[in-house]
Write a protein that holds these residues in place. Structure first.
Motif, mmCIF file in Angstrom:
data_model
loop_
_atom_site.group_PDB
_atom_site.id
_atom_site.type_symbol
_atom_site.label_atom_id
_atom_site.label_comp_id
_atom_site.label_asym_id
_atom_site.label_seq_id
_atom_site.Cartn_x
_atom_site.Cartn_y
_atom_site.Cartn_z
ATOM 1 N N ILE A 108 65.554 29.011 59.517
ATOM 2 C CA ILE A 108 66.242 29.024 58.070
ATOM 3 C C ILE A 108 67.699 29.537 58.765
ATOM 4 O O ILE A 108 67.847 30.436 59.528
ATOM 5 N N GLY A 109 68.687 28.385 58.497
ATOM 6 C CA GLY A 109 70.097 28.727 58.921
ATOM 7 C C GLY A 109 70.155 29.037 60.559
ATOM 8 O O GLY A 109 70.855 29.866 60.769
ATOM 9 N N GLY A 110 69.503 28.391 61.385
ATOM 10 C CA GLY A 110 69.724 28.606 62.783
ATOM 11 C C GLY A 110 68.744 29.838 63.248
ATOM 12 O O GLY A 110 68.580 29.838 64.640
ATOM 13 N N THR A 111 68.064 30.521 62.552
ATOM 14 C CA THR A 111 67.382 31.900 62.998
ATOM 15 C C THR A 111 66.028 31.261 62.524
ATOM 16 O O THR A 111 65.504 31.076 61.554
ATOM 17 N N GLN A 112 65.100 32.057 63.521
ATOM 18 C CA GLN A 112 63.505 31.665 63.432
ATOM 19 C C GLN A 112 63.039 33.002 62.630
ATOM 20 O O GLN A 112 63.481 33.954 62.937
ATOM 21 N N TYR A 113 62.276 32.659 61.768
ATOM 22 C CA TYR A 113 61.525 33.497 60.966
ATOM 23 C C TYR A 113 59.894 33.523 60.891
ATOM 24 O O TYR A 113 59.358 32.354 60.969
ATOM 25 N N PHE A 114 59.149 34.600 60.898
ATOM 26 C CA PHE A 114 57.964 34.635 60.455
ATOM 27 C C PHE A 114 57.742 34.866 58.885
ATOM 28 O O PHE A 114 58.428 35.785 58.466
ATOM 29 N N VAL A 115 57.038 34.040 58.303
ATOM 30 C CA VAL A 115 57.187 33.994 56.755
ATOM 31 C C VAL A 115 55.759 34.497 56.314
ATOM 32 O O VAL A 115 54.814 33.798 56.768
ATOM 33 N N LEU A 116 55.761 35.409 55.343
ATOM 34 C CA LEU A 116 54.405 35.821 54.723
ATOM 35 C C LEU A 116 54.670 35.544 53.157
ATOM 36 O O LEU A 116 55.734 35.778 52.860
ATOM 37 N N THR A 117 53.649 34.732 52.573
ATOM 38 C CA THR A 117 53.796 34.714 51.287
ATOM 39 C C THR A 117 52.706 34.954 50.261
ATOM 40 O O THR A 117 51.566 34.971 50.733
ATOM 41 N N ALA A 118 53.053 35.632 49.137
ATOM 42 C CA ALA A 118 52.107 36.083 48.164
ATOM 43 C C ALA A 118 52.539 35.229 46.566
ATOM 44 O O ALA A 118 53.626 34.936 46.603
ATOM 45 N N ASP A 133 54.580 38.886 27.950
ATOM 46 C CA ASP A 133 53.362 38.279 28.741
ATOM 47 C C ASP A 133 53.051 38.800 30.217
ATOM 48 O O ASP A 133 52.015 38.650 30.856
ATOM 49 N N GLY A 134 54.209 39.125 30.810
ATOM 50 C CA GLY A 134 54.042 39.360 32.269
ATOM 51 C C GLY A 134 54.173 38.054 33.109
ATOM 52 O O GLY A 134 54.552 37.064 32.292
ATOM 53 N N PHE A 135 54.085 38.062 34.166
ATOM 54 C CA PHE A 135 54.477 36.701 34.838
ATOM 55 C C PHE A 135 53.224 36.510 35.799
ATOM 56 O O PHE A 135 53.356 35.544 37.042
ATOM 57 N N GLY A 136 51.934 37.096 35.683
ATOM 58 C CA GLY A 136 50.792 36.663 36.229
ATOM 59 C C GLY A 136 49.774 37.516 36.307
ATOM 60 O O GLY A 136 50.207 38.856 35.887
ATOM 61 N N ASN A 137 48.707 37.561 37.002
ATOM 62 C CA ASN A 137 47.598 38.450 36.826
ATOM 63 C C ASN A 137 46.478 38.194 38.011
ATOM 64 O O ASN A 137 45.564 38.735 38.270
ATOM 65 N N GLN A 138 47.155 37.404 39.056
ATOM 66 C CA GLN A 138 46.177 37.202 40.372
ATOM 67 C C GLN A 138 46.895 37.100 41.340
ATOM 68 O O GLN A 138 47.998 36.148 41.708
ATOM 69 N N LEU A 139 46.618 38.210 42.347
ATOM 70 C CA LEU A 139 47.550 38.042 43.527
ATOM 71 C C LEU A 139 46.872 37.386 44.527
ATOM 72 O O LEU A 139 45.577 37.626 44.968
ATOM 73 N N SER A 140 47.626 36.646 45.098
ATOM 74 C CA SER A 140 46.910 35.863 46.567
ATOM 75 C C SER A 140 47.850 35.826 47.481
ATOM 76 O O SER A 140 49.035 35.998 47.355
ATOM 77 N N PHE A 141 47.514 35.605 48.797
ATOM 78 C CA PHE A 141 48.168 35.667 50.193
ATOM 79 C C PHE A 141 47.806 34.167 50.507
ATOM 80 O O PHE A 141 46.559 33.921 50.866
ATOM 81 N N GLN A 142 48.954 33.672 50.984
ATOM 82 C CA GLN A 142 48.846 32.269 51.613
ATOM 83 C C GLN A 142 48.333 32.585 52.974
ATOM 84 O O GLN A 142 48.746 33.223 53.669
ATOM 85 N N ASN A 143 47.032 31.872 53.251
ATOM 86 C CA ASN A 143 46.495 32.218 54.576
ATOM 87 C C ASN A 143 46.560 30.789 55.567
ATOM 88 O O ASN A 143 45.096 30.445 55.889
ATOM 89 N N GLY A 144 47.590 30.158 55.483
ATOM 90 C CA GLY A 144 47.476 28.989 56.432
ATOM 91 C C GLY A 144 48.955 28.085 56.215
ATOM 92 O O GLY A 144 49.841 28.605 55.503
ATOM 93 N N PRO A 145 49.142 27.093 56.563
ATOM 94 C CA PRO A 145 50.330 26.286 56.680
ATOM 95 C C PRO A 145 50.404 25.815 55.271
ATOM 96 O O PRO A 145 51.832 25.272 54.810
ATOM 97 N N THR A 146 49.621 25.698 54.363
ATOM 98 C CA THR A 146 49.699 25.320 52.994
ATOM 99 C C THR A 146 49.115 26.298 51.816
ATOM 100 O O THR A 146 48.374 27.088 52.388
#
Ligand SMILES: *[C@@H]1O[C@H](CO)[C@@H](O)[C@H](O)[C@H]1NC(C)=O
Ligand SMILES: *[C@@H]1O[C@H](CO)[C@@H](O)[C@H](O)[C@H]1NC(C)=O
Ligand SMILES: *[C@@H]1O[C@H](CO)[C@@H](O)[C@H](O)[C@H]1NC(C)=O
Ligand SMILES: *[C@@H]1O[C@H](CO)[C@@H](O)[C@H](O)[C@H]1NC(C)=O
Length: 347
Positions: free
Chosen positions: A164-174, A195-208
């Protein structure tokens, strides 16, 4: 013995933080959501109504400690607060992540993901690859070229790499909702407060987002799914790291980056990400070895903390202050006047 050491760590790690607490009341502090009766689908947590991470405050002096602040729950608020679209991002991001990605104004070590209606649906942590793998000379780190980081970054499915913007990042997604619903959302931004904004937390565990790890709504379910029952800390809650009992046998080179927070009722109240290495962004915590060993029970975690360091970020679904009393067994260790101290500082 443990408890005595804990008190000194608690006092040294947390009490000074309150000297740097901003006026949260002037920045949209809301009361914790009223817990809902949730006897139905045990995978679903109570509705998330609040989202806080480490302060983005670039003016925070390095000798000042950390505090947490709210993340905008709707896209229009984010824009009004100066968050900007990550260049090129749309809801599907070429299939890599779901949600329109926004970066905060300063210290963009995080990204907020908004659904197609503009309601928050996910959250990312962006670690600078060089800082983690080679060390950093930034003030909180002082690790540049001093130690060898043996962590197996490329073997971790949760970690995606991105420039991103020329810098390499490790990205973790919830994600806070089922990712399949993010780009065809029927949610209303005006109902988020109720109502809130969700009720199920998950972590992306792969490229998609097609591979996910679902965070259990209760601590009992978490323990049954190999998140170890670790220690509790006031202002955090109960920690459950994934298989932390196996960390030492791998010299802490394969720790999965996620952990979960549970409140005193053993219900999901937040999560965190942790990677070995030191990213000097003011959003990351680098806790001392003693406290990391206390919380996780792992010896190599102490060694890592005291050499290459961990870069951690805590994410709360409740105002962080409300986690102060989430450890009943440690209640007597909390200074009697702490509520008063906090009240004066936080308003
Ligand atoms: C915090 O902000 C509120 C609302 O802006 C204000 O009334 C109050 O005086 C502030 N408190 C402190 C300690 O600055
Ligand atoms: C939740 O609701 C069920 C069914 O209405 C009730 O039997 C139970 O006592 C409630 N639990 C709590 C903790 O309120
Ligand atoms: C990484 O592994 C090498 C070789 O085993 C060891 O000397 C070094 O101390 C390790 N680094 C850390 C931070 O443990
Ligand atoms: C494990 O870490 C310790 C402390 O850094 C180091 O001395 C040792 O060589 C490491 N062992 C292996 C197998 O990498």
């Amino acid at each position: 013995m443990r408890a005595i050491r804990f008190v000194s760590v608690f006092v040294s790690l947390f009490l000074p933080t309150f000297a740097g607490v901003p006026n949260i009341s002037s920045r949209g502090y809301v009361a914790p959501g009223v817990p809902q009766n949730n006897t139905g689908n045990s995978q679903n947590a109570e509705s998330f109504k609040y989202l806080a991470v480490t302060l983005p405050d670039p003016a925070r002096l390095h000798e000042k400690s950390y505090w947490f602040n709210a993340i905008p729950l709707i896209q229009t608020t984010a824009v009004a607060e100066g968050w900007t679209l990550l260049p090129g991002s749309d809801c599907t991001n070429g299939g890599k992540y779901f949600g329109v990605r926004y970066l905060p104004k300063s210290a963009p070590s995080i990204a907020a993901l908004y659904d197609s209606k503009g309601v928050i649906a996910g959250f990312q942590i962006l670690y600078k690859v060089d800082a983690l793998t080679k060390g950093s000379s930034e003030a909180d780190c002082d690790t540049l070229n001093k130690f060898q980081n043996n962590y197996t970054f490329s073997d971790q499915r949760m970690i995606n790499k991105e420039t991103i913007g020329g810098t390499q990042y490790f990205v973790l997604t919830a994600y806070f909702v089922n990712p399949k619903q993010i780009c065809s959302s029927n949610r209303s931004p005006s109902r988020v407060k109720t109502d809130g904004f969700g009720n199920q937390l998950s972590f992306q565990n792969g490229p998609t987002p097609s591979t996910l790890i679902l965070a259990p709504a209760t601590r009992k379910l978490a323990a049954a799914q190999s998140w170890t029952n670790n220690q509790c800390l006031p202002l955090n809650g109960y920690h459950n790291f994934f298989k932390s009992n196996e960390w030492d046998s791998k010299n802490c080179t394969e720790n999965r980056p996620d952990w979960l927070f549970y409140n005193k009722d053993q219900r999901l109240s937040g999560f965190g990400f942790s990677l070995p290495g030191c990213d000097g962004s003011p959003r990351f915590q680098h806790p001392p070895g003693e406290i990391v060993q206390y919380v996780s029970g792992s010896k190599c975690a102490k060694t890592v903390s005291d050499t290459i360091k961990f870069s951690n970020m805590n994410v709360y679904f409740v105002p962080p202050i409300s986690t102060l009393h989430d450890c009943p067994e440690l209640e007597s260790k909390i200074p009697e006047n702490i509520d008063q101290i906090l009240k004066e500082l936080v308003g």
